[in-house]
Design a protein around this motif. Structure first.
Motif, mmCIF file in Angstrom:
data_model
loop_
_atom_site.group_PDB
_atom_site.id
_atom_site.type_symbol
_atom_site.label_atom_id
_atom_site.label_comp_id
_atom_site.label_asym_id
_atom_site.label_seq_id
_atom_site.Cartn_x
_atom_site.Cartn_y
_atom_site.Cartn_z
ATOM 1 N N VAL A 46 8.286 6.052 1.337
ATOM 2 C CA VAL A 46 8.663 6.130 -0.084
ATOM 3 C C VAL A 46 7.413 6.131 -0.958
ATOM 4 C CG1 VAL A 46 9.074 3.635 -0.343
ATOM 5 C CG2 VAL A 46 10.165 5.219 -1.886
ATOM 6 N N VAL A 47 6.423 5.307 -0.605
ATOM 7 C CA VAL A 47 5.195 5.274 -1.401
ATOM 8 C C VAL A 47 4.462 6.611 -1.280
ATOM 9 C CG1 VAL A 47 2.936 4.175 -1.657
ATOM 10 C CG2 VAL A 47 4.960 2.769 -1.270
ATOM 11 N N PHE A 71 6.195 9.222 -3.425
ATOM 12 C CA PHE A 71 5.916 8.912 -4.828
ATOM 13 C C PHE A 71 4.510 9.385 -5.199
ATOM 14 C CE2 PHE A 71 4.372 5.925 -8.057
ATOM 15 C CZ PHE A 71 5.429 5.839 -8.943
ATOM 16 N N VAL A 72 3.542 9.036 -4.342
ATOM 17 C CA VAL A 72 2.151 9.427 -4.598
ATOM 18 C C VAL A 72 2.016 10.948 -4.601
ATOM 19 C CG1 VAL A 72 -0.174 9.423 -3.587
ATOM 20 C CG2 VAL A 72 1.113 7.281 -3.752
ATOM 21 N N PHE A 74 4.736 8.566 10.784
ATOM 22 C CA PHE A 74 3.982 8.054 11.903
ATOM 23 C C PHE A 74 3.347 6.699 11.576
ATOM 24 C CE2 PHE A 74 -0.388 8.136 13.743
ATOM 25 C CZ PHE A 74 -0.067 8.054 15.085
ATOM 26 N N LEU A 75 3.233 6.375 10.300
ATOM 27 C CA LEU A 75 2.595 5.113 9.904
ATOM 28 C C LEU A 75 3.484 3.926 10.251
ATOM 29 C CD1 LEU A 75 1.095 6.099 6.441
ATOM 30 C CD2 LEU A 75 -0.050 5.949 8.648
ATOM 31 N N ARG A 76 2.845 2.790 10.551
ATOM 32 C CA ARG A 76 3.612 1.632 10.995
ATOM 33 C C ARG A 76 4.106 0.756 9.863
ATOM 34 N NH1 ARG A 76 0.151 -0.593 16.059
ATOM 35 N NH2 ARG A 76 0.097 1.368 17.181
ATOM 36 N N VAL A 77 3.354 0.756 8.756
ATOM 37 C CA VAL A 77 3.700 -0.164 7.674
ATOM 38 C C VAL A 77 4.977 0.311 6.989
ATOM 39 C CG1 VAL A 77 2.947 -1.122 5.488
ATOM 40 C CG2 VAL A 77 1.316 -0.787 7.329
ATOM 41 N N GLU A 78 5.891 -0.614 6.784
ATOM 42 C CA GLU A 78 7.136 -0.278 6.111
ATOM 43 C C GLU A 78 6.850 0.225 4.699
ATOM 44 O OE1 GLU A 78 10.823 -2.842 7.361
ATOM 45 O OE2 GLU A 78 9.303 -4.031 6.351
ATOM 46 N N GLY A 79 7.689 1.138 4.253
ATOM 47 C CA GLY A 79 7.552 1.602 2.883
ATOM 48 C C GLY A 79 6.542 2.726 2.724
ATOM 49 N N SER A 80 5.864 3.117 3.801
ATOM 50 C CA SER A 80 4.867 4.191 3.684
ATOM 51 C C SER A 80 5.517 5.488 3.232
ATOM 52 C CB SER A 80 4.176 4.430 5.028
ATOM 53 O OG SER A 80 3.467 3.288 5.404
#
Lengths: 426, 426
Positions: free
Chosen positions: A227-228, A231-232, A219-225
């Motif tokens: 995969v990050v 990972f987290v 649902f987040l807009r920022v790219e890469g959320s």
């Protein structure tokens, strides 16, 4: 800047060395992980000394990320139901694989008069032989694309159980042989209860909550959320496992992967973490290789006693394969899969060299390291040969342990077992 | 293990903070990088002190990997021919953007009686104002998917040229003001020649050889060779740039990306490195934010003089936009894109606090840091507003610098410029 660039250069050496080793093994039709381990020995402190993998270095941290991501991926590919279905078998394998090596190690230490025949040294050696490194075996199965077999699931389940048993053994050994010279039954109970409770909570609560977490990421807009976030998640559960329950971080990461794998995001997590894992995972295996001190292993007495102990360490875990008797699974594959001691064995070696150095001499400790090296390097070779040669997951009943020993391949491994690795490493 | 897990926890804090900041900015329709910088200030040493980004820490190394990957990706997306085509314009922008801020800084330092009106301090301040941080600007263009505009190419080209000029300035300043108090024209020539030769060799030789390198990677059997090979390539050229030519590693990485982008593997490299970059790049911007010491910036005299210097630093680079006069490019976009000083400005601050501390007082150094913070945090805001508001790459002639100053948006920035950031950071 200077320091940063030197660290980056070291990282490049490791990545290139890992790829060279992996590629060489691929050409020889062996699992890539063997090449990474061997290249690790070569670039490590005792041979070329190009890289430093001591505690606290950049590489040691990246290596930890690597093994966490590996076990997270293994968890992703494991179906929770299969895992529960095979739980009893896995428990049998784990128990046999702890009791037998301990007994063999204990009596061998006395028979070989290690540490002047001291009972403490015998306990230490036996305990060190109980370890199982699930990372090595999981990599071999992954390299050969066999993670979705009952054998793989049973071995991984047994390794998780082994880690819980290992906690108890470590506590007993450190309490019995360490400076305080005492341990309490009550604390053993607490240790076990905490570890089990953690895993149950992660799985039960995770199955409910984790889908919301990944839906939130999507649902987040920022790219890469995504995969990050994945990972987290893997690393956070790994850290929590160690901090809250004293478990290895990889056991937490495996549980995290198991739970994430049940969600509809399984494929996407896998696809997005893949390139990241390609980068970090080899660093772990290279670092394991680089921790081997070749010089210490070459003393004749160490070679001799270490050879015998290594053979017993192999035999003790092969016997664990009997835990799957009466099922269509291959006892030999399961037994061989339990052999590598890897980084878990090295924890005992570190204990012997540190906290227990009043009890454990440097020679006995070198024997433990030799046993770890032999089991870690030879098991992937044998497992590779077995998996290529015979069907698994009950496609047909497997040949016995005897049958393995007949193969020319394991002949070679046995020779390695008694006069081992250093030759490879030069 | 303890140390490793603490480092991993710090890494998780950074990744989560970066994503929170980025997501907040995305919701506010601002570039993600601003959120990462602000969250960096918050979790950094002077506010929450949750993370340590000093030289030699894990985070400082991962941050360097992040900015190297960013510039490699920017290089990948840049067409070498466009880059050559715009070279003359980029050189004009770079030259104006060095001479004007230097002049403004030099005379302002004397007018404000900084360092007791010393010429050395005036030279130092002027020199610090010449820096350009291409990372920040490139991220804003990337966040808004505008990297394929002539404006972006010109700014990046100008920043590369600026880095070469920066080498010369650093050598002169360190030689003139440093302990030895002397510098040689001959060595300036050598520095410049080495930097130019390196870039020419990388591009010319690279265009011929690099396709073979990636074909070789594709030919390898071990999975992950391609992504690891690309990663190693970017960082290796970055290290070589610094070691062989004294250039910033990011300039080398950009050249590496430029060359790799000309091959038929452009798309694949980009796709495979994407998740890796998502993980590493935010660490860099968070680390830049975390280096800001809010306390030092809050002294009234620093705020006052720093505000004036910051305004001049903005103006000096805005003027650089005149370098694209007579083209359809937007002078305002190019000028604003050159404003952020970022990590390059911090190199001067580090020089002032270290090697030149006998000449440069802590107050003057705090002014430099304030100028870096203001330019680094405000430029992305303005650039975002500009890029959303007006066409670029000659779609239409752009409004003038005057026109920018008219917008309510830049009104806000000007206020920021004269009584700046710390409020944001609390």
């Amino acid at each position: 800047m200077e320091g940063v660039l030197e660290r980056l250069a070291e990282l490049l050496v490791i990545l290139v060395a890992a790829k060279v080793g992996a590629e060489a093994m691929a050409r020889l039709r062996q699992p890539a992980v063997i090449g990474e381990l061997i290249m690790g020995v070569i670039v490590g402190g005792s041979v070329l000394a190009w890289v430093n993998v001591d505690e606290g270095t950049l590489i040691s941290t990246l290596a930890e990320i690597g093994v966490i991501l590996l076990l997270f991926e293994v968890g992703l590919e494991t179906d929770l139901r299969d895992f529960v279905r095979l739980g009893k078998r896995a428990a049998s394998v784990a128990l046999i694989g702890v009791v037998t090596p301990f007994g063999l190690g204990f009596f061998a230490a006395r028979a070989l008069d290690l540490g002047g025949g001291s009972t403490e040294v015998a306990i230490f050696l036996g305990a060190a032989m109980t370890a199982t490194s699930v990372g090595i075996t999981a990599r071999v199965f992954a390299d050969l694309r066999r993670l979705d077999t009952d054998e793989a699931r049973t071995i991984i389940g047994a390794a998780v159980i082994d880690d819980i048993i290992g906690l108890i053994i470590l506590a007993v050994v450190a309490g019995l042989l360490g400076n305080d010279g005492a341990f309490e039954i009550a604390s053993l109970f607490t240790i076990t209860a905490k570890a089990l409770a953690f895993l149950v909570v992660v799985v039960v609560v995770g199955v409910v909550l984790v889908p919301y977490f990944f839906r939130f990421l999507r649902f987040l807009r920022v790219e890469g959320s995504f995969v990050v976030g994945s990972f987290v998640f893997a690393i956070a559960v790994g850290i929590a496992a160690e901090r809250l329950a004293g478990l290895e971080p990889i056991v937490g990461a495996f549980a995290a992967g198991l739970v994430a794998g049940q969600t509809e995001f399984n494929e996407r997590i896998h696809a997005e973490l893949r390139p990241v894992a390609f980068l970090f995972v080899p660093i772990f295996f290279l670092a394991i290789g680089a921790q081997v001190d070749v010089g210490v292993l070459l003393e004749p007495r160490v070679l001799l006693a270490g050879g015998v102990i290594s053979l017993l360490a192999v035999a003790g875990k092969l016997v664990a394969g009997l835990g799957v008797s009466g099922t269509p699974m291959s006892r030999s594959v399961v037994g061989v899969g339990m052999i590598p001691r890897g980084e878990v064995g090295l924890i005992f070696a570190a204990l012997g060299a540190g906290q227990l150095s009043a009890v454990v001499g440097s020679e006995e400790n070198a024997i433990v390291v030799l046993m770890v090296v032999v089991t870690t390097l030879t098991a992937p070779l044998v497992l590779n040969a077995l998996l290529r040669r015979e069907p698994v997951t009950g496609e047909a009943p497997s040949p016995e342990v005897d049958a393995i020993l007949d193969t020319p391949f394991l002949g070679g491994v046995e020779v390695d077992g008694s006069s081992p690795e250093p030759g490879d490493a030069d």
